[in-house]
Design a protein around this motif. Structure first.
Motif, mmCIF file in Angstrom:
data_model
loop_
_atom_site.group_PDB
_atom_site.id
_atom_site.type_symbol
_atom_site.label_atom_id
_atom_site.label_comp_id
_atom_site.label_asym_id
_atom_site.label_seq_id
_atom_site.Cartn_x
_atom_site.Cartn_y
_atom_site.Cartn_z
ATOM 1 N N CYS A 103 5.829 10.410 -18.911
ATOM 2 C CA CYS A 103 4.459 9.623 -19.496
ATOM 3 C C CYS A 103 5.332 8.543 -19.987
ATOM 4 C CB CYS A 103 3.935 10.453 -20.372
ATOM 5 S SG CYS A 103 2.515 9.501 -21.259
ATOM 6 N N PRO A 104 4.494 7.251 -19.964
ATOM 7 C CA PRO A 104 5.107 5.906 -20.487
ATOM 8 C C PRO A 104 5.474 6.138 -22.068
ATOM 9 C CG PRO A 104 3.214 5.383 -19.426
ATOM 10 C CD PRO A 104 3.240 6.920 -19.282
ATOM 11 N N LEU A 105 6.684 5.884 -22.799
ATOM 12 C CA LEU A 105 6.929 5.869 -24.201
ATOM 13 C C LEU A 105 5.910 5.113 -24.870
ATOM 14 C CD1 LEU A 105 10.736 5.537 -23.809
ATOM 15 C CD2 LEU A 105 9.388 7.699 -24.361
ATOM 16 N N MET A 106 5.888 5.416 -26.043
ATOM 17 C CA MET A 106 5.186 4.682 -27.182
ATOM 18 C C MET A 106 5.852 3.151 -27.332
ATOM 19 S SD MET A 106 4.155 7.501 -29.996
ATOM 20 C CE MET A 106 5.540 8.818 -29.741
ATOM 21 N N ASP A 107 4.971 2.571 -27.914
ATOM 22 C CA ASP A 107 5.660 1.281 -28.203
ATOM 23 C C ASP A 107 6.597 1.309 -29.090
ATOM 24 O OD1 ASP A 107 3.647 -0.026 -26.669
ATOM 25 O OD2 ASP A 107 2.232 -0.509 -28.121
#
Length: 457
Positions: A236-240
């Protein structure tokens, strides 16, 4: 409301401990990746349950066209016991809108359920138990495309059809799912992460049709995502601003994470929103106070974060409310009072064990082993019940306290003469005098719950 009739025999239970990790696991249960041995048996079960569902909808539906279609389904199926006569013939790719009707607007044989227009057939499938969706996906390409697209889950959400499954990871057990209605355990595929992620502390969150697991790999923070649609793990894409030890909760297809600690150990007051449909993160307005080891929840359409620590020694008693419409935070003083035990050893206590049932907030007190209910009017807590297990033995760690539909769940380990097991306890707060009900006992799982998330879709 959940339509309880399934697409397979509800009395047939599968013991997950004896199952190998299947390709279709996570939706259907402990089954092999191959098709069932007896197509005829599954055909009969499928027809019987579709009859029950169609009869139920006929009793409720005042639409004459839909009623005519459902009657056609019943008449057609009662004269044919073959599975391939129930489902769409393999002629065209799946089209959600417009298929299933001939030029005169009548139902055709090229529909999901012959005798019904696709609109009516999709409603029938949406009201059926989602545990049978993998069986449907194995019938032909059109059904597989429908199940994999997630359209039925979006339709279920609009119709208000929700089934809750419990996802658990314990000390001796990899990720498994439990269906409370079917009383069935399902083992998920093994997560393809590195050893660092496997053995490091993790946090979990269920949002939409996805299970997110947050942790650390050798390269840094990482998020692994299990999809109910594909039944596979992926990154999953990482948080900002990647973090750990945060508070989080989900509402439908969105989730919010707040606070936590970054890779340098700095305590954060930032928050981010995750959209599971888009797979994207969005930075929100910052909270008033930085905090880690906090807990989050949604109540009355707003997100709250309570408890936690503002430093390595100071525990917070205030809470903060986030209004998703205005994008602003509001502090609520003394929303989560700190017990004497937590004051003496603040760094040893788990984040607050909280859950929301029917927009009412409950807490499991780690020091007194009591369930407390929050009063929104006077900002106070009252004891409503004793916990079925001890939470004070490990300062709240190794115990799960969750909401599951109209019930509260307490999941904890137990050491008995036959080894360590995990026990799932359930209680409906509206039944004040009701005792805790044992939903299930999972053997050979260990006595410590690492992660737990409840997915409702």
């Amino acid at each position: 409301m959940v339509f309880r009739y399934s697409l397979e025999d509800s009395t047939r239970k599968v013991q997950g401990a004896d199952c190998e990790p299947p390709v279709t696991v996570g939706v259907q249960g402990c089954v092999k990746s191959q098709l069932p041995k007896s197509h005829d048996q599954d055909s009969v079960l499928l027809q019987q349950n579709l009859h029950l569902l169609a009869d139920s909808l006929l009793a409720r539906n005042n639409n004459s066209k839909a009623n005519d279609g459902l009657k056609c389904l019943l008449d057609k199926e009662r004269h044919d016991s073959k599975l391939d006569h129930i489902v769409l013939k393999k002629k065209k790719p799946m089209v959600i809108a417009g298929s299933g009707e001939n030029h005169e607007g009548q139902a055709s044989d090229d529909s999901f359920l012959p005798g019904l227009t696709d609109d009516v057939a999709l409603d029938v499938l949406a009201w059926s138990s989602r545990s049978g969706y993998p069986n449907l996906a194995s019938l032909n390409k059109k059904f597989k495309s429908l199940i994999d697209s997630g359209y039925l889950y979006n339709l279920r959400r609009r119709l208000g059809v929700i089934e809750h499954w419990i996802y658990l990871a314990c000390i001796l057990m990899p990720w498994e799912a439990f269906d409370p209605v079917k009383q069935r355990w399902m083992r998920l595929p093994r997560m393809p992460c590195d050893d660092c992620f496997t053995y490091a502390d993790k946090e979990s969150l269920a949002v939409g049709t996805k299970l997110l697991v947050f942790g650390r790999e050798l390269s840094g923070f990482a998020i692994w995502m299990y999809s109910l649609l594909s039944r596979e793990w992926s990154r999953c894409p990482l948080m900002d601003l990647p973090r750990c030890l945060f508070g989080s909760s989900s509402l439908g297809e969105v989730a919010i994470v707040a606070g936590g600690s970054d890779k340098y150990g700095n305590i954060l007051k930032s928050a981010e929103l995750y959209n599971s449909e888009l797979g994207t993160w969005k930075t929100l307005t910052e909270m008033g106070k930085p905090r880690k080891l906090c807990s989050g929840f949604f109540m009355d359409g707003k997100f709250y974060v309570i408890g936690g620590m503002s430093s390595h020694t100071d525990r917070l008693t205030c809470g903060e409310e986030y209004n998703m419409e205005t994008g602003t935070w509001r502090r609520i003083e003394n929303m989560y009072p700190v017990s004497d035990a937590a004051t003496r050893e603040p760094a040893m206590c788990s984040p607050p064990l909280v859950a929301v049932v029917n927009n009412q907030l409950y807490s499991a007190d780690q020091s007194t082993n009591e369930v407390k209910k929050y009063n929104k009017v006077n900002n106070s807590w009252t004891v409503v019940k004793r916990l079925p297990v001890r939470a004070d033995s490990s300062n709240g760690w190794g115990l799960a306290f969750k909401a599951c539909g109209n019930s509260l769940l307490v999941i904890g380990g137990h050491r008995g003469p036959d080894g360590e097991v995990v026990v799932l306890h359930s209680w409906e707060p509206k039944e004040v005098n009701q005792d805790w009900h044992v939903l299930s006992v999972r053997e050979r799982a260990g006595a410590f719950v690492y992660n737990c998330a409840v997915m409702g879709c």
